[in-house]
Design a protein around this motif. Structure first.
Motif, PDB file in Angstrom:
ATOM      1  N   VAL A  63       0.960  -1.251   0.112  1.00 32.69           N
ATOM      2  CA  VAL A  63       0.122   0.105  -0.239  1.00 32.69           C
ATOM      3  C   VAL A  63       0.809   1.393  -0.014  1.00 32.69           C
ATOM      4  O   VAL A  63       0.388   2.249  -0.071  1.00 32.69           O
ATOM      5  N   LYS A  64       2.226   1.052   0.144  1.00 35.43           N
ATOM      6  CA  LYS A  64       2.981   2.244   0.253  1.00 35.43           C
ATOM      7  C   LYS A  64       2.955   3.090  -0.873  1.00 35.43           C
ATOM      8  O   LYS A  64       3.047   2.509  -2.156  1.00 35.43           O
ATOM      9  N   GLY A  65       2.688   4.427  -0.850  1.00 33.88           N
ATOM     10  CA  GLY A  65       2.376   5.184  -2.010  1.00 33.88           C
ATOM     11  C   GLY A  65       1.057   5.446  -2.271  1.00 33.88           C
ATOM     12  O   GLY A  65       0.824   6.200  -3.192  1.00 33.88           O
ATOM     13  N   ARG A  66       0.177   4.544  -1.879  1.00 36.83           N
ATOM     14  CA  ARG A  66      -1.334   4.812  -2.150  1.00 36.83           C
ATOM     15  C   ARG A  66      -2.179   5.106  -0.901  1.00 36.83           C
ATOM     16  O   ARG A  66      -2.999   5.803  -1.341  1.00 36.83           O
ATOM     17  N   PHE A  67      -1.817   4.515   0.150  1.00 37.75           N
ATOM     18  CA  PHE A  67      -2.541   4.906   1.344  1.00 37.75           C
ATOM     19  C   PHE A  67      -1.827   5.654   1.969  1.00 37.75           C
ATOM     20  O   PHE A  67      -0.389   5.933   2.260  1.00 37.75           O
ATOM     21  N   GLN A  81      -6.529   7.137   4.266  1.00 34.47           N
ATOM     22  CA  GLN A  81      -7.018   7.607   2.838  1.00 34.47           C
ATOM     23  C   GLN A  81      -6.343   6.714   2.045  1.00 34.47           C
ATOM     24  O   GLN A  81      -5.181   6.462   2.080  1.00 34.47           O
ATOM     25  N   MET A  82      -7.121   6.179   1.141  1.00 31.71           N
ATOM     26  CA  MET A  82      -6.773   4.838   0.286  1.00 31.71           C
ATOM     27  C   MET A  82      -7.286   5.519  -1.136  1.00 31.71           C
ATOM     28  O   MET A  82      -8.246   5.571  -1.529  1.00 31.71           O
ATOM     29  N   ASN A  83      -5.987   5.595  -1.958  1.00 36.15           N
ATOM     30  CA  ASN A  83      -6.164   5.888  -3.423  1.00 36.15           C
ATOM     31  C   ASN A  83      -5.562   4.833  -4.276  1.00 36.15           C
ATOM     32  O   ASN A  83      -5.083   3.995  -3.981  1.00 36.15           O
ATOM     33  N   SER A  84      -5.831   4.976  -5.751  1.00 31.85           N
ATOM     34  CA  SER A  84      -5.559   3.964  -6.534  1.00 31.85           C
ATOM     35  C   SER A  84      -5.888   2.620  -5.979  1.00 31.85           C
ATOM     36  O   SER A  84      -4.844   1.808  -6.193  1.00 31.85           O
TER      37      SER A  84
END
Length: 126
Positions: A63-67, A81-84
């Motif tokens: 999840v590194k870089g996305r969450f 916050q969760m993206n992509s």
């Protein structure tokens, strides 16, 4: 129940969701708060954690870089916050907290967390 997570739901791949978790009086201002997730048929796995002082953060490689994990100690709420998002992120997400002071790598272990919330389902469609 000492923690209560919310914000889960259904989202398309590439979308975003924001989870939050309010803590009860007994578990407020925990030294470290974190998020774990469990997909069907799999073990509960570490997602992210954040310390109270200095707000040092830890993330799983997946999840590194996305969450992004954060906390508001004045409101006793932690966020994720969760993206992509992708289908591989589909799981029940759990918030957790602990007052144990340990070496940093120990906070990736669900066994060190004392407080747990009811999970919230996150489903990502492809």
């Amino acid at each position: 129940v000492q923690l209560q997570a919310s914000g889960g739901g259904l989202v398309q791949a590439g979308g975003s969701l924001s989870l939050s978790c309010g803590v009860a009086e007994r578990s407020k201002n925990a030294y470290v708060v974190g998020w774990f997730r469990q997909a069907p048929g799999k073990e509960r796995e570490f997602v992210a954690a954040i310390k109270r002082f200095g707000h040092q953060t830890f993330y799983s490689d997946s999840v590194k870089g996305r969450f992004t994990i954060s906390r508001d100690d004045a409101k006793n709420i932690q966020y994720l916050q969760m993206n992509s998002l992708g289908p591989e992120d589909t799981a029940v997400y759990y918030c957790a907290g602990t007052n144990k002071v340990l070496s940093d790598t120990r906070y990736l272990d669900r066994g060190v967390y004392t407080y747990w919330g009811r999970g919230t389902q996150v489903t990502v469609s492809s």
